[in-house]
Design an enzyme around this catalytic site. Structure first.
Site, PDB file in Angstrom:
ATOM      1  CG  HIS A   2      -6.143   2.404   6.579  1.00  0.00           C
ATOM      2  ND1 HIS A   2      -6.205   1.097   6.141  1.00  0.00           N
ATOM      3  CD2 HIS A   2      -7.357   2.663   7.144  1.00  0.00           C
ATOM      4  CE1 HIS A   2      -7.389   0.584   6.438  1.00  0.00           C
ATOM      5  NE2 HIS A   2      -8.100   1.515   7.037  1.00  0.00           N
ATOM      6  CE1 TYR A  62       1.167   2.859   8.825  1.00  0.00           C
ATOM      7  CE2 TYR A  62       0.003   4.635   9.919  1.00  0.00           C
ATOM      8  CZ  TYR A  62       0.104   3.743   8.865  1.00  0.00           C
ATOM      9  OH  TYR A  62      -0.831   3.740   7.858  1.00  0.00           O
ATOM     10  NE  ARG A  88      -1.677   1.924   3.559  1.00  0.00           N
ATOM     11  CZ  ARG A  88      -1.585   1.772   4.866  1.00  0.00           C
ATOM     12  NH1 ARG A  88      -2.256   0.829   5.483  1.00  0.00           N
ATOM     13  NH2 ARG A  88      -0.784   2.562   5.575  1.00  0.00           N
TER      14      ARG A  88
END
Length: 350
Positions: free
Chosen positions: A252, A261, A248
């Site tokens: 998100h 993160y 990805r």
């Protein structure tokens, strides 16, 4: 199970074991949909940033997994997507404006999906997996020659719904394929925290079905693996668990900050494995990539992006009262009272 299926290496060359070749027109069609998916994905992000959409989940980096998996299926095969499957929708012929209606919050956003044998987008994680199995079992009993495909992510494999769906599909020998896009992150949780075994596909043995690991950035490999799994299911061979290893590239969703993160060096590494750049190099080696193809794809991309913006920008909000009209054939007294209460509250706020 355990060996990665790869037909095109990251540098765009055919792998030594690759003898899988599709017709030139199919290869060009796959390339077109890879590019369209990425361009429209960027347009969706822009529209959300401009306040035209409530939210959006980008599929940048996962185009090959989605386009390859959907392209080999029949139009009568039922698809059960989650929320990141733009490439699947485009291959199936669902208009980008219809996808936008979902992210805009229109109550009717997913209604037209079913006309293309595609279930509405599922926002709750993994809840659509049992639905896919149920549809497969129904097709089985109706003696329909179709399969269903549940598109799930690595995070969904940690949910009980996925376990129940896999177990039921295997026990019932249902014609259902589970296509897991392992994009390495379930929001901020890395794949290493999702499973302790060597892979997600390795779990398939415990359910009594085949498990396949495929390079999710290799559109040709995804096409082949899904084609084989679908034909196996169609022939009465039961379900298959496919794990597509991809990444990805974006956050998100548009409300997420992945930089908090995710290591920058990891993102840079996966950028070198870009699925579209890989396939462009492969097509060029076959003599199929030329200006005519590029111009055709660019022209269609511009047209679709323009149509999307025209359908979304400054579009009127739907009548909230209509939400209550489609719950039952005849509204119940309680539902009618709730409708009037909501409309009265909204009138006061105005």
């Amino acid at each position: 199970m355990g060996q990665l299926v790869q037909l095109i290496a990251p540098d765009g060359t055919a792998t030594a074991e690759s003898d899988y070749r599709l017709p030139p027109e199919t290869l060009n069609w796959l390339y077109e949909h890879l590019v369209l998916t990425r361009d429209l994905d960027a347009e969706f992000v822009n529209l959300q940033r401009q306040g035209e959409l409530a939210l959006y989940a980008s599929c940048r980096g996962q185009e090959a997994a989605q386009v390859g998996a959907a392209a080999c299926l029949r139009k009568t095969d039922w698809l059960f997507p989650q929320f990141r499957e733009l490439g699947v929708f485009l291959v199936r012929g669902i208009a980008p404006a219809q996808v936008a209606a979902v992210w805009r919050g229109s109550w009717h956003g997913g209604l037209d999906f079913t006309a293309k044998c595609c279930a509405p987008i599922s926002i709750p994680i993994a809840t659509h997996a049992p639905h896919a199995v149920g549809a497969a079992m129904a097709a089985q009993r109706l003696r329909e020659n179709s399969v269903t495909v549940a598109f799930i992510g690595d995070g969904a494999t940690s949910e009980g719904d996925t376990h129940e769906a896999l177990n039921l599909a295997a026990v019932e020998n249902a014609p259902c394929v589970f296509f897991v896009q392992n994009n390495q992150w379930a929001i901020s949780v890395p794949a290493s925290r999702q499973y302790a075994g060597p892979s997600i596909a390795e779990r398939a043995g415990g359910y009594g079905m085949p498990g396949v690991i495929v390079d999710g950035n290799d559109v040709l490999a995804c096409y082949q693996v899904m084609s084989e799994a679908a034909e196996r299911a169609r022939g009465g061979g039961g379900p298959t668990l496919i794990e597509a290893i991809t990444y990805r590239m974006g956050p998100h969703t548009t409300s997420d900050d992945a930089a908090r993160y995710r290591p920058a060096e990891e993102l840079a590494l996966w950028a070198t494995r870009d699925p579209i750049a890989r396939f462009r190099t492969y097509l060029a080696s076959l003599g199929l990539l030329d200006d005519r193809l590029e111009h055709r794809v660019a022209a269609r991309s511009e047209r679709l992006r323009g149509e999307l913006r025209a359908a979304v920008v400054d579009a009127p909000d739907p009548d909230v009262g209509e939400l209550f009209d489609v719950v039952y054939a005849e509204p119940t007294p309680l539902l009618a009272a709730q409708r009037e209460e909501l409309l009265a509250e909204m009138a006061r706020e105005c």
